[in-house]
Design a protein around this motif. Sequence first.
Motif, PDB file in Angstrom:
ATOM      1  N   LYS A  43       0.843  -1.212   0.000  1.00 51.87           N
ATOM      2  CA  LYS A  43       0.000   0.000   0.000  1.00 51.87           C
ATOM      3  C   LYS A  43       0.869   1.250   0.000  1.00 51.87           C
ATOM      4  N   GLN A  44       0.197   2.377  -0.154  1.00 51.93           N
ATOM      5  CA  GLN A  44       0.906   3.650  -0.161  1.00 51.93           C
ATOM      6  C   GLN A  44       1.160   4.130   1.269  1.00 51.93           C
ATOM      7  N   ARG A  45       2.125   5.018   1.380  1.00 55.89           N
ATOM      8  CA  ARG A  45       2.420   5.609   2.680  1.00 55.89           C
ATOM      9  C   ARG A  45       1.238   6.474   3.121  1.00 55.89           C
ATOM     10  N   GLU A  46       0.939   6.417   4.415  1.00 58.62           N
ATOM     11  CA  GLU A  46      -0.206   7.150   4.949  1.00 58.62           C
ATOM     12  C   GLU A  46       0.147   7.810   6.266  1.00 58.62           C
ATOM     13  N   LEU A  47      -0.601   8.855   6.572  1.00 54.82           N
ATOM     14  CA  LEU A  47      -0.407   9.579   7.824  1.00 54.82           C
ATOM     15  C   LEU A  47      -0.813   8.709   9.006  1.00 54.82           C
ATOM     16  N   VAL A  48      -0.004   8.784  10.079  1.00 57.52           N
ATOM     17  CA  VAL A  48      -0.392   8.191  11.355  1.00 57.52           C
ATOM     18  C   VAL A  48      -0.730   9.306  12.341  1.00 57.52           C
TER      19      VAL A  48
END
Length: 123
Positions: A43-48
């Motif tokens: 998956k793509q990088r996402e905000l945590v």
Amino acid sequence: QVRLVESGGGVVQAGGSLRLSCAASGSIISIREMGWYRQPPGKQRELVATLSSGAYTNYAVSVRGRFTLSGDITKNTVYLQMNSLKPEDTAVYYCNAIGRFDTRFPTREFSYWGQGTQVAVSS
């Protein structure tokens, strides 16, 4: 140069906890925002979560109530306490810092990334 050093990843069972740390060092004028992003497998990088000047925190909906971001960006350090971990939290977690780092361009903002730390949650 700016370096972000991450630590604290690992393998944990569902329901467990981990604490990630990130410290920025090097040529730093000021940091406006520090935080964590993650990239699950395939998956793509996402905000945590991010921490901004004024101690404003922003969380992804998926981690609210389970993760807590703390630290002091004036001291270039943030921590991510992750509780009640789920298998879907499995990802490489990256620290990010946005701010002014280059004395040649003192008003220009840059973004730096850490090398990433693996978090694996087993069911």
